[in-house]
Scaffold this active site. Structure first.
Site, mmCIF file in Angstrom:
data_model
loop_
_atom_site.group_PDB
_atom_site.id
_atom_site.type_symbol
_atom_site.label_atom_id
_atom_site.label_comp_id
_atom_site.label_asym_id
_atom_site.label_seq_id
_atom_site.Cartn_x
_atom_site.Cartn_y
_atom_site.Cartn_z
ATOM 1 N N SER A 178 0.840 -1.196 0.000
ATOM 2 C CA SER A 178 0.000 0.000 0.000
ATOM 3 C C SER A 178 0.878 1.249 0.000
ATOM 4 C CB SER A 178 -0.957 -0.043 1.196
ATOM 5 O OG SER A 178 -1.991 0.896 1.067
ATOM 6 N N HIS B 122 -7.207 -5.947 -0.884
ATOM 7 C CA HIS B 122 -6.028 -5.149 -0.548
ATOM 8 C C HIS B 122 -5.381 -5.725 0.710
ATOM 9 C CE1 HIS B 122 -3.715 -1.405 -0.787
ATOM 10 N NE2 HIS B 122 -3.890 -1.242 0.520
ATOM 11 N N LYS C 22 4.506 2.219 -2.129
ATOM 12 C CA LYS C 22 4.980 3.438 -2.795
ATOM 13 C C LYS C 22 6.377 3.779 -2.268
ATOM 14 C CE LYS C 22 0.265 5.271 -2.062
ATOM 15 N NZ LYS C 22 -0.494 4.607 -3.081
ATOM 16 N N TRP D 34 -9.360 0.075 -6.184
ATOM 17 C CA TRP D 34 -8.854 1.377 -5.742
ATOM 18 C C TRP D 34 -7.399 1.570 -6.155
ATOM 19 C CZ3 TRP D 34 -10.964 5.716 -4.288
ATOM 20 C CH2 TRP D 34 -10.272 6.644 -3.495
#
Length: 416
Positions: free
Chosen positions: A254, A395, A258, A345
């Site tokens: 998540s 997720h 990044k 998402w």
């Protein structure tokens, strides 16, 4: 620098797009063509011309530059055991200590190493709710740092508690990692920089100039701060005789996915990079505007990126780069991008396409990337130097994910 932002740039009314037919038409920036339209034909041109300008753009317009240098002042092994996890592992808890400008900060690395490996390769990654959540091991310390509330984990008043010990054990698959001959090193990310829109704590104040209260428009947000912490962990590994510093694989899920990508781009000491469900500002192409968008992420988490990134709120078409070029900055080192079918998402197709469009840079190094623009079937990984899978589920980080990461690391780092 003074920048004016419209209300539209801060998000406005937002309804996410999950319809592929509504993805806008856009041109994917060519990673092998410079901003001055020069074609990049070989590794030398990539490393001398294109890579530096891409790295500079992402630094000043997306993640933010680190305004100075801050090395480890000291480190201390605060707890260790050569007989952890029922005799399977060596455990070490190490504090890294920093001080500058009248401020002091420390963060703790929890390290498990397989007992039968003298100098172990290591997966390094941040966790969301404290080192004690990755295992039921009662010897792991509970951090006193600010934490995001999660009553289901017993976290209220932003304080971690014993109730949350081991609650994220499923996300780390520690036994599988150790059995495969790898170590695991993890850090509670809020010890480096609390995940809130407040730059008065964490690492930022240690590098402020006189009177400064928040980073400048082109200076580091939280993701770059967390990246800084991963690099300092790498500094420590270079001094730890039990860790193979040449085989450290940086991992993140998540927002921390990044972070892992940016760490791999900015610190070439990391041997490989894993991005798990990293989405917007991570692996997913921004220009697709699918699921989470630049405007939404900057509105919901204004502290993650540098303030210059807000210029591209609802204005992704003006970005001269996209996230496939972030992945390309990691070349020729191995990179794995992973998605989940129900995690719209994070835009699984956008994550896949980034891996695909980064592949020509890997090809310059005679490394194999993603060979086809067609996404692989669910639970059917493509395990090249640029790797990708989309699995069933939501997720999360699962046992399936870790099984693929270990197999891939064996292949890419050890030719197994």
């Amino acid at each position: 620098m003074s920048v004016q932002f419209s209300s539209a740039q801060f998000g406005g009314e937002f309804k996410p797009n999950y319809d592929e037919s509504k993805v806008p038409e856009f041109e994917v920036p060519n990673p092998l063509k410079s901003f001055r339209k020069r074609k990049i034909k070989n590794v030398r041109q990539w490393e001398k011309i294109r890579r530096p300008e891409l790295l500079d753009f992402f630094t000043h317009n997306v993640y933010g530059k680190i305004p100075g240098e801050l090395k480890i002042e000291s480190w201390e092994v605060v707890e260790q055991s050569n007989n952890a996890l029922n005799g399977k592992a060596r455990r070490k808890q190490v504090d890294l200590i920093f001080s500058k400008n009248g401020h002091r900060l420390f963060f703790n690395i929890l390290i498990y190493l397989p007992k039968n490996v003298e100098k172990a390769p290591v997966f390094l990654g941040y966790n969301f709710y404290g080192n004690h959540t990755v295992t039921n091991d009662v010897h792991v310390r509970i951090s006193e740092a600010w934490a995001r509330n999660n009553p289901s984990f017993g976290i209220i008043h932003n304080q971690l508690t014993e109730q949350s010990r081991g609650v994220r054990e499923n996300r780390w698959q520690l036994e599988k990692i150790l059995d495969a001959g790898y170590g695991l090193a993890t850090i509670f990310y809020c010890e480096v920089d609390p995940d809130k829109d407040d730059f008065s704590n964490g690492i930022h104040p240690l590098l402020y100039t006189d009177g400064q209260q928040r980073p400048a428009y082109n200076e580091w947000g939280a993701i770059a701060a967390w990246t800084w912490g991963l690099s300092r962990a790498m500094d420590y590994f270079e001094q730890d005789d039990e860790v193979d510093e040449n085989k450290v694989i940086v991992f993140g899920h998540s927002r921390l996915g990044k972070t892992a990508l940016w760490a791999g781009a900015t610190d070439q000491r990391f041997a490989a990079v894993i991005s798990n469900n990293s989405g917007c500002g991570g692996a997913a192409l921004s220009k697709r505007r699918f699921g989470e968008t630049v405007a939404r992420i900057n509105r919901s988490f204004p502290h993650w990126f540098c303030r210059n990134f807000m210029i591209f709120n609802q204005n992704e078409e003006s970005l001269p780069v996209d996230q496939h070029e972030l992945i390309a900055l990691i070349a020729p080192r191995p990179v794995y991008v992973a998605s989940a079918k129900e995690d719209l998402w994070a835009d699984p197709r956008g994550e896949f396409l980034s891996a695909y469009y980064a592949s020509p840079v890997y090809n310059l190094y005679e490394k194999e990337g993603i060979p086809s623009k067609e996404m692989p079937d669910v639970n059917q990984p493509v395990q090249n130097t640029v790797a990708y899978h989309i699995r069933t589920g939501k997720h999360d980080v699962t046992e399936f994910d870790w099984e693929q990461y270990i197999l891939w690391a064996d292949k890419e780092l050890f030719n197994k």
